[in-house]
Design an enzyme around this catalytic site. Sequence first.
Site, mmCIF file in Angstrom:
data_model
loop_
_atom_site.group_PDB
_atom_site.id
_atom_site.type_symbol
_atom_site.label_atom_id
_atom_site.label_comp_id
_atom_site.label_asym_id
_atom_site.label_seq_id
_atom_site.Cartn_x
_atom_site.Cartn_y
_atom_site.Cartn_z
ATOM 1 C CG ASP A 1 -10.811 -55.567 -55.788
ATOM 2 O OD1 ASP A 1 -10.035 -56.514 -55.184
ATOM 3 O OD2 ASP A 1 -11.610 -55.740 -55.910
ATOM 4 N N PRO B 1 -18.109 -61.411 -53.942
ATOM 5 C CG PRO B 1 -17.597 -59.802 -52.634
ATOM 6 C CD PRO B 1 -18.237 -61.046 -52.203
ATOM 7 N N GLY B 2 -16.251 -60.933 -56.554
ATOM 8 C CA GLY B 2 -15.010 -60.693 -56.814
ATOM 9 C C GLY B 2 -14.626 -61.713 -58.023
HETATM 10 C C1 NCD Z 1 -13.224 -58.535 -52.363
HETATM 11 C C2 NCD Z 1 -12.462 -59.856 -51.656
HETATM 12 O O1 NCD Z 1 -13.399 -60.818 -52.772
HETATM 13 O O2 NCD Z 1 -11.669 -59.886 -51.047
HETATM 14 N N1 NCD Z 1 -14.131 -58.970 -53.215
HETATM 15 C C3 NCD Z 1 -14.056 -57.968 -54.740
HETATM 16 O O3 NCD Z 1 -15.448 -57.806 -54.730
HETATM 17 N N2 NCD Z 1 -13.710 -56.962 -54.795
HETATM 18 C C4 NCD Z 1 -14.005 -58.100 -51.123
HETATM 19 C C5 NCD Z 1 -14.574 -56.904 -51.126
HETATM 20 O O4 NCD Z 1 -14.218 -55.916 -51.863
HETATM 21 O O5 NCD Z 1 -15.722 -56.674 -51.161
HETATM 22 ZN ZN ZN Z 2 -9.477 -55.925 -53.310
HETATM 23 ZN ZN ZN Z 3 -11.986 -52.530 -52.165
HETATM 24 ZN ZN ZN Z 4 -13.855 -54.409 -52.570
#
Ligand code: NCD
Ligand code: ZN
Ligand code: ZN
Ligand code: ZN
Length: 358
Positions: free
Chosen positions: A240, A254-255
């Site tokens: 991810d 987020p991420g």
């Molecule tokens: C994802 C992103 O940045 O594209 N971020 C994440 O925390 N996995 C979007 C999301 O799934 O909220």
């Molecule tokens: Zn993702």
């Molecule tokens: Zn996701």
């Molecule tokens: Zn996500």
Amino acid sequence: RVFDALGIVVMPAFTDLHVHFREPGFTYKEDIESGSRAAARGGYTTVNLMANTNPPCSSMDIVNQVMERVGSVGLVDAFQCVSITSGMQGDEISHLDLITEPVKCLSDDGKGVASSGLMLKAMQKCKEKGLVIMSHAEDASISKDDYRLAENLMTWRDLQLCRESGAHLHMCHVSTKEAIDYITQAKLEGLNVTCEVAPHHIYATDSLDYKVNPPFRKMSDIEAIIAAIKLGIVDAIATDHAPHTSEDKRQGAPGISGIETSFPLCYTSLVKKGHIDLCKLSDIMSRRPAEILGINKGRIGVGCEADLVIVDIEDCYEIDPQKFASKGKNTPFAGDKVYGKVLITFKSGRIVYDYKDE
Ligand code: NCD
Ligand code: ZN
Ligand code: ZN
Ligand code: ZN
């Protein structure tokens, strides 16, 4: 070349089923070139790109543009997901009729598909066309208090729709005990379901204050996920990889930029701690994810593409995001001491990353 240390291992290169390269539209966060370099630096030669770009990837036009860019950069192989709902909003899915090769998966990242009827229709379409449908049930949070319940409910629902449709359902970033329990039951029943787990959800708990979807979980969740990995319930590690600028992180995006820390986080928290051996880790980072995409990779053998990675499993080193090839330096793991360093990555026999060049 002569290596001067013990602990050097050659493995099949990794395949990542869940990656954000942000093209088109968010290239200030990442683009296909920086993302490809980051993947190669992480030991990956195959990535499956999510559709939450700007505009979202809902047409073969965008798919073809992305594939062309990936090809001209030439460092990794990529697959591009098409969104489940057109434009990743509303209830229009007629664009799915136009989907052709080389698309393998449908995915609405960042949110689940709220309507059960719509999700069922999309799954029936996937069944008909031989596509994999990716569920982001664990992105389905409504508010901070009930997010866990909402996400678990959507996981359960998507498994029921999988039974109903017979489509290949792939559960993304599985992170709760409840979710993995439901998936275990579904697999015992013989449903056509696979699942992935993200390295950061195994490596760290919710004592870490860092925004990512799904959020960091409790120790009891991690234990359930690791037990499922041991039992062979977890098909794949998927990063991810979600690169953001520091300004976007400050504003709450987020991420985690995760593709360059995937192997060390998994090696340190799974193999070094004695939960699984390196062969098992290789299986869920290379062979099984490649199998889910239907490609002949991730094994070493006759007729298998020579995509390989050389790793050092003895060297203990610090994670340094300033060395990331990704534009996204967003990681909560800066300064952590880990084992498992990617030294060299080969794509079809050619070197696409070499630590000596840094
Ligand atoms: C994802 C992103 O940045 O594209 N971020 C994440 O925390 N996995 C979007 C999301 O799934 O909220
Ligand atoms: Zn993702
Ligand atoms: Zn996701
Ligand atoms: Zn996500």
